[in-house]
Design a protein around this motif. Structure first.
Motif, PDB file in Angstrom:
ATOM      1  N   ALA A   4      -2.222  16.197  73.802  1.00 55.26           N
ATOM      2  CA  ALA A   4      -3.233  17.092  73.222  1.00 55.26           C
ATOM      3  C   ALA A   4      -4.629  16.584  73.537  1.00 55.26           C
ATOM      4  O   ALA A   4      -5.505  17.350  73.947  1.00 55.26           O
ATOM      5  CB  ALA A   4      -3.031  17.181  71.711  1.00 55.26           C
ATOM      6  N   LYS A   5      -4.823  15.270  73.359  1.00 54.36           N
ATOM      7  CA  LYS A   5      -6.135  14.668  73.641  1.00 54.36           C
ATOM      8  C   LYS A   5      -6.527  14.875  75.098  1.00 54.36           C
ATOM      9  O   LYS A   5      -7.653  15.267  75.406  1.00 54.36           O
ATOM     10  CB  LYS A   5      -6.091  13.168  73.354  1.00 54.36           C
ATOM     11  CG  LYS A   5      -6.267  12.800  71.911  1.00 54.36           C
ATOM     12  CD  LYS A   5      -6.485  11.309  71.813  1.00 54.36           C
ATOM     13  CE  LYS A   5      -6.781  10.909  70.382  1.00 54.36           C
ATOM     14  NZ  LYS A   5      -7.481   9.646  70.287  1.00 54.36           N
TER      15      LYS A   5
ATOM     16  N   ILE B  35      -4.858  24.258  71.087  1.00 50.24           N
ATOM     17  CA  ILE B  35      -5.398  24.226  72.455  1.00 50.24           C
ATOM     18  C   ILE B  35      -5.353  25.615  73.102  1.00 50.24           C
ATOM     19  O   ILE B  35      -6.369  26.118  73.595  1.00 50.24           O
ATOM     20  CB  ILE B  35      -4.599  23.234  73.333  1.00 50.24           C
ATOM     21  CG1 ILE B  35      -4.741  21.805  72.808  1.00 50.24           C
ATOM     22  CG2 ILE B  35      -5.014  23.348  74.798  1.00 50.24           C
ATOM     23  CD1 ILE B  35      -5.952  21.056  73.245  1.00 50.24           C
TER      24      ILE B  35
ATOM     25  N   THR C  50      -5.393  17.092  77.217  1.00 54.23           N
ATOM     26  CA  THR C  50      -5.636  18.518  77.504  1.00 54.23           C
ATOM     27  C   THR C  50      -7.025  18.932  77.025  1.00 54.23           C
ATOM     28  O   THR C  50      -7.749  19.641  77.732  1.00 54.23           O
ATOM     29  CB  THR C  50      -4.571  19.404  76.821  1.00 54.23           C
ATOM     30  OG1 THR C  50      -3.290  18.848  77.074  1.00 54.23           O
ATOM     31  CG2 THR C  50      -4.614  20.818  77.334  1.00 54.23           C
ATOM     32  N   ALA C  51      -7.394  18.484  75.820  1.00 60.83           N
ATOM     33  CA  ALA C  51      -8.725  18.811  75.280  1.00 60.83           C
ATOM     34  C   ALA C  51      -9.818  18.262  76.193  1.00 60.83           C
ATOM     35  O   ALA C  51     -10.790  18.952  76.508  1.00 60.83           O
ATOM     36  CB  ALA C  51      -8.868  18.248  73.872  1.00 60.83           C
TER      37      ALA C  51
ATOM     38  N   ILE D  89     -13.248  21.325  69.967  1.00 56.52           N
ATOM     39  CA  ILE D  89     -12.532  22.013  71.055  1.00 56.52           C
ATOM     40  C   ILE D  89     -12.500  23.523  70.781  1.00 56.52           C
ATOM     41  O   ILE D  89     -12.444  24.338  71.704  1.00 56.52           O
ATOM     42  CB  ILE D  89     -11.093  21.455  71.232  1.00 56.52           C
ATOM     43  CG1 ILE D  89     -10.436  22.019  72.507  1.00 56.52           C
ATOM     44  CG2 ILE D  89     -10.203  21.769  70.045  1.00 56.52           C
ATOM     45  CD1 ILE D  89     -10.978  21.470  73.783  1.00 56.52           C
TER      46      ILE D  89
ATOM     47  N   SER E  82      -7.088  13.469  65.555  1.00 54.87           N
ATOM     48  CA  SER E  82      -7.737  14.747  65.867  1.00 54.87           C
ATOM     49  C   SER E  82      -6.732  15.881  66.087  1.00 54.87           C
ATOM     50  O   SER E  82      -7.098  17.045  65.998  1.00 54.87           O
ATOM     51  CB  SER E  82      -8.626  14.598  67.097  1.00 54.87           C
ATOM     52  OG  SER E  82      -7.880  14.101  68.181  1.00 54.87           O
ATOM     53  N   PHE E  83      -5.472  15.547  66.377  1.00 54.06           N
ATOM     54  CA  PHE E  83      -4.476  16.609  66.580  1.00 54.06           C
ATOM     55  C   PHE E  83      -3.242  16.363  65.714  1.00 54.06           C
ATOM     56  O   PHE E  83      -2.907  15.217  65.411  1.00 54.06           O
ATOM     57  CB  PHE E  83      -4.067  16.693  68.054  1.00 54.06           C
ATOM     58  CG  PHE E  83      -5.148  17.268  68.930  1.00 54.06           C
ATOM     59  CD1 PHE E  83      -5.385  18.636  68.959  1.00 54.06           C
ATOM     60  CD2 PHE E  83      -5.943  16.449  69.708  1.00 54.06           C
ATOM     61  CE1 PHE E  83      -6.390  19.172  69.741  1.00 54.06           C
ATOM     62  CE2 PHE E  83      -6.956  16.974  70.500  1.00 54.06           C
ATOM     63  CZ  PHE E  83      -7.174  18.341  70.516  1.00 54.06           C
TER      64      PHE E  83
ATOM     65  N   TRP F   8      -0.634  21.429  67.662  1.00 50.55           N
ATOM     66  CA  TRP F   8      -1.647  21.180  68.697  1.00 50.55           C
ATOM     67  C   TRP F   8      -1.563  22.138  69.892  1.00 50.55           C
ATOM     68  O   TRP F   8      -2.612  22.516  70.423  1.00 50.55           O
ATOM     69  CB  TRP F   8      -1.666  19.707  69.124  1.00 50.55           C
ATOM     70  CG  TRP F   8      -0.519  19.214  69.975  1.00 50.55           C
ATOM     71  CD1 TRP F   8       0.552  18.493  69.559  1.00 50.55           C
ATOM     72  CD2 TRP F   8      -0.356  19.385  71.384  1.00 50.55           C
ATOM     73  NE1 TRP F   8       1.386  18.215  70.606  1.00 50.55           N
ATOM     74  CE2 TRP F   8       0.853  18.748  71.745  1.00 50.55           C
ATOM     75  CE3 TRP F   8      -1.093  20.018  72.381  1.00 50.55           C
ATOM     76  CZ2 TRP F   8       1.339  18.726  73.054  1.00 50.55           C
ATOM     77  CZ3 TRP F   8      -0.616  19.996  73.690  1.00 50.55           C
ATOM     78  CH2 TRP F   8       0.585  19.358  74.018  1.00 50.55           C
ATOM     79  N   PRO F   9      -0.352  22.581  70.343  1.00 51.55           N
ATOM     80  CA  PRO F   9      -0.381  23.553  71.454  1.00 51.55           C
ATOM     81  C   PRO F   9      -1.063  24.862  71.043  1.00 51.55           C
ATOM     82  O   PRO F   9      -1.733  25.502  71.844  1.00 51.55           O
ATOM     83  CB  PRO F   9       1.103  23.788  71.765  1.00 51.55           C
ATOM     84  CG  PRO F   9       1.812  22.600  71.208  1.00 51.55           C
ATOM     85  CD  PRO F   9       1.042  22.217  70.002  1.00 51.55           C
TER      86      PRO F   9
END
Lengths: 67, 495
Positions: free
Chosen positions: A13-14, B243, A16-17, B87, B228-229, B239-240
């Motif tokens: 996730a990190k 994003i 990808t961000a 984000i 953060s996620f 998280w997916p």
């Protein structure tokens, strides 16, 4: 599909961000200089908004690196 | 609901709140003399500098749901809530500043539906305008109710009186001063919010024993709150979903196609000011979690898990941490957050109703004077409908969540139309109309199948994008001359 998704570690996730931020920065720098500063009252360096985008991206990458 | 009740509020707090309400009214009323034409009313005669617009964007963006909801979520899940500000906002704001705003500004549009009308056709413009207006009026009602609840809880004012006071103050400067008054008052309100947040954080951390103790408490007792996620199987914020749904669709749809947010960039005094305003807002947005997430983390470190409902986290901070005067200031920041959202929604919706619904539906176009009169009239009507709708929200638990959910059904398709419409001149008007209607239907079906809101936004966006290209293969393109200043390739050629 769901099983694969659930098994991915959180650092995906990190990363990808961070890639989204870097991708947006690349888009910004691909835009022509004249297009970015169009309408600015003078030609001072800080009018180039791609520099603002760069600073923002660096701060965000730092934040996602920490958390 | 109908009577004034006694509360233990300090007189300093009451003076602060009443002074703020009076001051903001006078401040906004000063702008009345500036309004001569519809352009003055809807676009502040295109005279706003980048820093005013940037602060105004943040003021409009931060509403009561951010203060209460985000602090509550931070108490519950920790810093992952800040994704909505990082984000879930900043990449989209950069995209909006550098790719979308230049087209809106050069095309000289007053609204997002007007741009869709130029790029596609009046049918797309009319449908988008109707959907946006309905949501906006409901949201005004929700915001008014939220403000009234706060005034009732804190000052003991009855609900009806609280709604009337809020509506009168906001209505007064919004109807008389138009977008200029809205933008300037938003700027003041944003200053108040940031100033208060810094004081609250300072007092809270001091009470804990310093910043080191604050961080160590979180690290030792609530380590999950510093991630953060959240895991992919998290029921609310996987998280997916964050994003793909939030980062790639919902966030750009909001920052690149939300009328209340973008209208002030149309009012910039130059194209550069319009772009720079969104960049400046993105810089401020980096620090917004400091405003709205910090109180939740302060409540967690000071109260532990003793708070029964997460939405009580912020009220707990106000009650147990802040001294007299500061708690009044915090309350003023609350009211400011709400008012800056109500005034922007009212003003931007009146533009859409006058220019994109009435003006499109009528055979003869409205004169400038008629647009100005109707703009003021509909701002007033939106306020009255909002007041009438406000008490209804009490009977629907979490109606704001439902409104946001319904809005997310619409945002995937409309963002696909905006993004590919700007980037590719091969997209046809018929494809735009088909993709918007069928994309909305696909989103509704996914909602009926109980998909997560974040996934609905992403999947409906992907469907609409594919539909745009397939239908464009078989339908007629818009003439090149009509796409001047509307599509990317044409603008670059002009320069």
């Amino acid at each position: 599909m769901t099983e694969i998704l659930y098994s991915l570690p959180l650092w995906y996730a990190k990363v990808t961000a961070m890639l989204i931020f870097l991708g947006m920065l690349i888009v910004a720098w691909l835009l022509p200089y004249n297009f970015v500063v169009q309408g600015a009252p003078d030609k001072k360096r800080w009018r180039d908004l791609r520099l603002w985008a760069t600073l923002l991206t660096i701060v965000q990458l730092f934040i996602y690196y920490i958390f | 609901m109908w009577e004034f009740t006694q509360t233990s509020v300090h007189w300093i707090d009451i003076v602060l709140i009443v002074s703020y309400l009076a001051g903001i009214t006078v401040f906004g009323f000063y702008y009345k003399s500036h309004i001569k034409t519809a352009k003055d009313y809807f676009l502040a005669n295109r005279s706003l500098p980048w820093w005013v617009i940037g602060l105004s964007i943040i003021g409009t963006n931060i509403g009561s749901n951010d203060y209460i909801g985000a602090a509550g979520n931070a108490y519950s899940i920790g810093i992952a809530q800040a994704n909505f500000e990082w984000i879930g906002a900043i990449p989209a704001m950069i995209l909006s500043a550098l790719v979308f705003i230049p087209f809106f500004w050069r095309a000289g549009v007053y609204s997002i539906p007007e741009y869709l009308g130029l790029r596609y056709n009046n049918a797309v413009r009319f449908i988008a305008a109707c959907v946006m207006s309905v949501f906006a009026v409901v949201i005004v009602g929700v915001f008014l109710w939220a403000t009234a609840i706060m005034l009732q809880t804190y000052l003991g004012w009855p609900i009806w009186f609280s709604i009337l006071v809020t509506a009168t103050v906001v209505g007064f400067y919004t109807i008389s001063g138009g977008l200029g008054a809205v933008a300037i008052t938003d700027t003041v309100q944003t200053f108040i919010m940031f100033f208060t947040a810094i004081i609250v954080a300072f007092i809270g951390i001091e009470k804990i024993g310093g910043f080191d103790v604050f961080i160590k408490t979180l690290q030792n007792n609530y380590p999950d709150h510093l991630h953060s996620f959240l895991p992919a199987n998290h029921p609310v914020f996987p998280w997916p979903g964050v994003i793909l749904g939030l980062g790639i669709v919902l966030s750009p749809a909001y920052w690149c196609a939300n009328q209340a947010i973008l209208q002030r960039t149309f009012a910039a005094k130059s194209e550069w000011d319009g772009k720079a305003s969104m960049m400046f807002a993105a810089c401020l947005k980096t620090f917004v979690p400091f405003l709205i997430v910090m109180p939740g983390l302060l409540a967690l470190t000071l109260a532990g898990k003793s708070i029964t409902h997460q939405d009580q986290a912020l009220p707990w901070v106000i009650k147990h941490i802040l001294p007299a005067g500061i708690s009044g200031l915090m309350f003023v920041a609350f009211i400011a957050a709400l008012q800056s959202s109500i005034d922007s929604t009212m003003n931007s919706t009146s533009v859409i109703i006058v220019r994109d619904i009435i003006n499109v539906a009528k055979k003869t176009k409205l004169t400038d004077g008629a647009q100005l009169r109707l703009g003021k009239l509909f701002t007033f009507i939106i306020l009255i409908v909002g007041i009438a709708f406000a008490p209804i929200t009490a009977y629907f638990q979490g109606i704001y969540v439902y409104v946001q959910y319904a809005l997310s059904l619409f945002q995937g398709p409309i963002f696909a139309l905006m993004l590919f419409g700007i980037l590719d001149k091969r997209i046809t008007p018929s494809a735009g109309l088909f993709s918007m209607i069928s994309g909305l239907a696909v989103a509704a079906v996914l909602g009926w199948l109980q998909f997560n809101m974040l996934y609905i936004a992403f999947l409906s966006f992907v469907y609409s994008a594919i539909a745009l290209y397939i239908v464009s293969l078989f339908t007629k393109r818009k003439p090149e001359a009509e796409l001047k200043n509307v599509v990317y390739s044409n603008v670059v050629e002009i320069d």
